[in-house]
Design a protein around this motif. Structure first.
Motif, mmCIF file in Angstrom:
data_model
loop_
_atom_site.group_PDB
_atom_site.id
_atom_site.type_symbol
_atom_site.label_atom_id
_atom_site.label_comp_id
_atom_site.label_asym_id
_atom_site.label_seq_id
_atom_site.Cartn_x
_atom_site.Cartn_y
_atom_site.Cartn_z
ATOM 1 N N SER A 79 85.589 20.880 104.304
ATOM 2 C CA SER A 79 84.522 21.420 103.028
ATOM 3 C C SER A 79 84.205 21.277 102.248
ATOM 4 O O SER A 79 83.363 22.285 101.406
ATOM 5 C CB SER A 79 84.302 22.931 103.822
ATOM 6 O OG SER A 79 85.399 23.424 103.849
ATOM 7 N N SER A 80 85.938 21.833 101.625
ATOM 8 C CA SER A 80 85.456 21.364 100.321
ATOM 9 C C SER A 80 84.058 20.167 99.318
ATOM 10 O O SER A 80 83.727 20.319 98.030
ATOM 11 C CB SER A 80 86.972 21.026 99.143
ATOM 12 O OG SER A 80 87.691 20.018 99.860
ATOM 13 N N TYR A 81 83.977 19.068 100.307
ATOM 14 C CA TYR A 81 83.812 17.989 99.802
ATOM 15 C C TYR A 81 82.118 18.223 99.552
ATOM 16 O O TYR A 81 81.391 17.626 100.851
ATOM 17 C CB TYR A 81 84.313 16.706 99.799
ATOM 18 C CG TYR A 81 85.233 16.836 99.331
ATOM 19 C CD1 TYR A 81 85.463 16.726 97.896
ATOM 20 C CD2 TYR A 81 86.264 15.923 100.160
ATOM 21 C CE1 TYR A 81 86.904 16.208 97.600
ATOM 22 C CE2 TYR A 81 87.636 15.893 99.248
ATOM 23 C CZ TYR A 81 87.816 16.067 97.893
ATOM 24 O OH TYR A 81 89.303 15.183 96.646
ATOM 25 N N ARG A 82 81.368 18.747 99.312
ATOM 26 C CA ARG A 82 80.234 19.142 100.069
ATOM 27 C C ARG A 82 79.379 19.762 98.537
ATOM 28 O O ARG A 82 79.664 20.661 98.117
ATOM 29 C CB ARG A 82 79.687 20.648 100.985
ATOM 30 C CG ARG A 82 80.802 21.643 100.747
ATOM 31 C CD ARG A 82 80.516 22.809 102.244
ATOM 32 N NE ARG A 82 79.130 22.853 102.724
ATOM 33 C CZ ARG A 82 79.045 24.178 102.865
ATOM 34 N NH1 ARG A 82 79.633 25.082 101.929
ATOM 35 N NH2 ARG A 82 77.719 24.503 103.145
ATOM 36 N N ASN A 83 77.939 19.106 98.672
ATOM 37 C CA ASN A 83 76.817 20.238 97.449
ATOM 38 C C ASN A 83 76.430 21.163 98.406
ATOM 39 O O ASN A 83 75.650 20.697 99.220
ATOM 40 C CB ASN A 83 75.793 18.888 96.860
ATOM 41 C CG ASN A 83 76.637 18.175 95.764
ATOM 42 O OD1 ASN A 83 77.397 17.959 95.492
ATOM 43 N ND2 ASN A 83 76.449 16.979 95.924
ATOM 44 N N ALA A 84 76.312 22.602 97.316
ATOM 45 C CA ALA A 84 75.492 23.349 97.681
ATOM 46 C C ALA A 84 74.437 24.954 97.042
ATOM 47 O O ALA A 84 75.129 24.135 95.630
ATOM 48 C CB ALA A 84 76.750 25.004 98.450
ATOM 49 N N TRP A 85 73.689 24.328 97.113
ATOM 50 C CA TRP A 85 73.227 26.273 96.983
ATOM 51 C C TRP A 85 73.904 27.124 97.171
ATOM 52 O O TRP A 85 74.285 27.772 97.705
ATOM 53 C CB TRP A 85 71.322 25.608 97.584
ATOM 54 C CG TRP A 85 70.700 25.049 97.278
ATOM 55 C CD1 TRP A 85 70.154 24.436 98.232
ATOM 56 C CD2 TRP A 85 70.473 24.200 96.027
ATOM 57 N NE1 TRP A 85 69.670 23.558 97.698
ATOM 58 C CE2 TRP A 85 69.273 22.999 96.193
ATOM 59 C CE3 TRP A 85 70.774 24.825 94.400
ATOM 60 C CZ2 TRP A 85 69.067 22.465 95.114
ATOM 61 C CZ3 TRP A 85 70.168 23.894 93.161
ATOM 62 C CH2 TRP A 85 68.544 22.936 94.036
ATOM 63 N N ASN A 86 73.934 27.947 95.838
ATOM 64 C CA ASN A 86 74.300 29.125 95.463
ATOM 65 C C ASN A 86 73.555 30.447 95.599
ATOM 66 O O ASN A 86 71.816 30.414 95.482
ATOM 67 C CB ASN A 86 74.935 29.622 94.082
ATOM 68 C CG ASN A 86 76.162 30.241 94.147
ATOM 69 O OD1 ASN A 86 76.019 31.784 94.574
ATOM 70 N ND2 ASN A 86 77.013 30.653 92.983
ATOM 71 N N THR A 87 73.970 31.157 96.804
ATOM 72 C CA THR A 87 72.165 31.949 97.719
ATOM 73 C C THR A 87 72.632 33.325 96.180
ATOM 74 O O THR A 87 72.076 34.009 96.685
ATOM 75 C CB THR A 87 73.523 32.897 98.658
ATOM 76 O OG1 THR A 87 74.269 33.178 98.408
ATOM 77 C CG2 THR A 87 73.203 31.005 99.763
ATOM 78 N N ASP A 88 73.688 33.951 95.637
ATOM 79 C CA ASP A 88 73.406 35.116 94.475
ATOM 80 C C ASP A 88 73.013 34.508 93.282
ATOM 81 O O ASP A 88 73.006 32.846 92.320
ATOM 82 C CB ASP A 88 74.927 34.314 94.204
ATOM 83 C CG ASP A 88 74.810 35.776 92.720
ATOM 84 O OD1 ASP A 88 73.953 36.808 92.596
ATOM 85 O OD2 ASP A 88 76.641 35.769 92.548
ATOM 86 N N PRO A 89 71.197 34.768 93.598
ATOM 87 C CA PRO A 89 70.791 34.629 91.845
ATOM 88 C C PRO A 89 71.165 34.983 90.475
ATOM 89 O O PRO A 89 70.918 34.459 89.912
ATOM 90 C CB PRO A 89 69.540 35.339 92.083
ATOM 91 C CG PRO A 89 69.885 36.172 93.418
ATOM 92 C CD PRO A 89 71.207 36.343 93.863
ATOM 93 N N THR A 90 72.129 35.903 90.995
ATOM 94 C CA THR A 90 72.515 35.853 89.451
ATOM 95 C C THR A 90 73.920 35.109 89.071
ATOM 96 O O THR A 90 74.238 35.476 87.673
ATOM 97 C CB THR A 90 73.547 37.582 88.974
ATOM 98 O OG1 THR A 90 74.265 37.827 89.940
ATOM 99 C CG2 THR A 90 72.344 38.385 89.456
ATOM 100 N N ALA A 91 74.098 34.236 89.974
ATOM 101 C CA ALA A 91 75.383 33.291 89.131
ATOM 102 C C ALA A 91 74.988 32.474 88.841
ATOM 103 O O ALA A 91 73.861 31.599 87.980
ATOM 104 C CB ALA A 91 75.417 31.914 90.869
ATOM 105 N N SER A 92 76.002 31.908 87.606
ATOM 106 C CA SER A 92 76.067 31.250 86.311
ATOM 107 C C SER A 92 74.545 29.612 87.009
ATOM 108 O O SER A 92 74.481 29.192 85.998
ATOM 109 C CB SER A 92 76.762 31.065 85.541
ATOM 110 O OG SER A 92 77.759 30.150 86.401
ATOM 111 N N SER A 93 75.810 29.493 87.637
ATOM 112 C CA SER A 93 74.979 28.197 88.276
ATOM 113 C C SER A 93 74.308 28.527 90.211
ATOM 114 O O SER A 93 74.543 28.659 90.313
ATOM 115 C CB SER A 93 75.468 26.934 88.625
ATOM 116 O OG SER A 93 75.190 26.027 88.818
#
Length: 545
Positions: free
Chosen positions: A253-267
């Protein structure tokens, strides 16, 4: 030890045959490039040198294996900068003088394997163990893999098992179906009998920070491939399952690209899918063909950089097809139930990149740039995900579509196998290769971290209500799952050398040349599609000769 030292050893041992200039030379008794047979191989050092020669022959096939395996498929295409050799491959008009025409190189590899098999003494014991059996077994496995590739790409083969044929003798002429039985019969005695028995590889330690195990091709993997082409799907599933179990292959599971659902995240974007390519380990990779880094010698290097890189002198020559780009872009990415967006993040954030060119936006393949470990580029023969997708393909063909689909949507773990809402009880009965810990406790630890392959670029697939088996009948269900598996090969394992053979295999199962012809033709400009499709409706044109 590093790759260039292995290559130097190859030349020192004298077991690598020089290039053969024509097809008729393969069996010529006057061919001085063939080492005389009969010299015994009875020490580990001698076996080591002979095996290095085999690995060098594999290396010599690396570029051709990837280019011909992908460029004839639907995911890769030429550019305005491409040379005539590449254009001929894409248009199925290859001649024997094409740079990537590798028939003679496969025969050279096979003859190296034959020499080792014919002359090695596997009876020698050290502390009660037959110490040269590992090299013998690997020579058999690599030879069987080479014969399979040769038959798939070049048609009828001249099958022989001695290092140099005598007089006017030639090999037996075998079509693929005849060859499969011969190869399986030859290789099966060297497959571990117990599913829990680990297959030994030649113990060469670490090679330029790469575990030497990944330089070889496991017997179970080769048998799985042979059984798939023979359409003996139960035996194929068994081989892949035992390989996964013994090499502890998991879909991490670590090898995945994902959108960060936290809009305050730096990325907003977490990019981790490409990380797997920088660290080649035995739980993620089954087999690779590594290249020399090119810093000190010319042998063993690859030209793929100059083909894929947009900044290469003269411009890049190979690019992702519009078919491939659109497939990644059209996927559904799911944050959570009823919360989704568009796009598979393994596409533009791992496999290709949009570049602003003179004629507007063009696409450059970046996956090859990621496939570098310890400064060495490599071509994957098999990664863990390919093995899992092969396993799913075999499961589906033995009427287990829900379990096959679980490889994509849920991951094969004990909890998933215990959930009858995911997989009906009928599909989990009768075969040992359906046990992922729900029956045998100690297996649960091996597979406990298995993640869905589709998650690697598409978020939380388990709650994606649009990613389902759409079917009105059992036959439709099998067809739908097979199509999804083929789509996942393209999303996860694009540009690794397997695509054309994958299309060939499904077209063969379905006895439908149009399956391959339609998909390959679709990547061409509209005015060329009819010509290409018509050519590919004749299976003879699938070959490179």
């Amino acid at each position: 030890m590093n790759i260039k030292h292995i290559l130097l050893a190859c030349f020192a041992c004298g077991c690598v045959w020089a290039a053969i200039t024509s097809c008729s030379d393969y069996f010529s008794p006057e061919d001085e490039s063939v080492v005389a047979t009969g010299e015994p191989v009875n020490t580990q050092r001698q076996a080591f040198y002979q095996m290095n020669g085999i690995l060098k022959c594999l290396q010599d096939l690396g570029d051709s294996y990837l280019v011909t395996g992908e460029l004839r498929g639907d995911l890769l295409t030429t550019t305005a900068n491409s040379n005539s050799d590449l254009r001929d491959i894409e248009h199925f008009a290859v001649s024997a003088d094409n740079t990537y025409y590798a028939e003679q190189r496969f025969y050279t590899l096979i003859r190296n394997c034959n020499y080792l098999i014919e002359n090695i003494d596997t009876t020698i014991l050290v502390k009660g163990r037959r110490v040269l059996l590992d090299e013998y077994r690997q020579a058999k496995a690599i030879r069987a893999w080479a014969w399979l590739q040769l038959a798939l790409d070049y048609g009828t083969v001249d099958y022989f098992t001695d290092a140099r044929l005598q007089g006017e003798t030639t090999g037996a002429a075998y079509e693929l179906n005849q060859l499969l039985d011969v190869l399986i019969s030859d290789l099966l005695p060297y497959c571990p009998e117990a599913e829990s028995e680990l297959e030994r590889m030649p113990a060469y330690g670490t090679v330029s920070s790469l575990p030497s195990e990944v330089l070889f091709i496991p017997v179970r993997f080769v048998l799985g491939e042979l059984y798939m082409w023979k359409q003996d799907f139960r035996k194929a599933a068994q081989m892949y399952y035992e390989l996964m179990l013994n090499r502890r292959l998991t879909v991490r599971s670590s090898y995945r690209n994902a959108w960060n659902t936290d809009p305050t995240a730096s990325s907003r974007l977490i990019e981790a899918w490409s990380d797997q390519f920088a660290a080649v380990d035995t739980t993620n990779f089954v087999s690779i063909i590594p290249f020399n880094d090119g810093s000190t010698m010319t042998q063993g290097t690859s030209k793929l950089d100059s083909l894929f890189s947009y900044t290469a002198p003269g411009g890049y020559q190979l690019a992702p097809s519009a078919t491939a780009v659109n497939r990644w872009k059209s996927q559904v990415y799911c944050y959570a139930a009823n919360n989704d967006t568009i796009g598979d993040l393994r596409g533009s954030y791992g496999s290709y990149n949009a570049v602003e060119g003179e004629q507007g936006v063009v696409y450059e393949i970046t996956k090859w740039q990621q496939m570098v470990a310890s400064k060495h580029h490599y071509v994957p023969v098999a990664r863990n995900t390919l093995v899992y997708l092969r396993f799913a393909e075999a499961l589906n063909r033995i009427d287990k579509p829900q379990m096959a689909f679980a490889v994509l949507k849920y991951g094969l773990t004990r909890n998933v196998l215990r959930n009858d809402n995911y997989i009906t009880p009928e599909e989990k009965q009768g075969e040992p290769f359906t046990d992922f810990g729900q029956l045998t406790e100690n297996k649960s630890a091996v597979f406990s971290n298995n993640a869905p392959i589709h998650d690697r670029g598409c978020g939380s697939t388990a709650v994606n209500t649009k990613y389902v088996i759409l079917a009105d009948s059992h036959a439709d269900s099998l067809r739908c799952v097979e199509d999804l598996i083929m789509e996942e090969y393209a999303l996860e394992n694009a540009y690794e050398g397997n695509r054309f053979h994958d299309l060939m295999r499904i077209a063969t199962y379905r006895n439908d040349a149009a399956y391959l012809a339609d998909r390959v033709a679709a990547k061409f400009p509209e005015g060329e599609q009819g010509t290409i499709r018509s050519k590919l409706m004749d299976k003879k044109n699938w070959l490179l000769k």
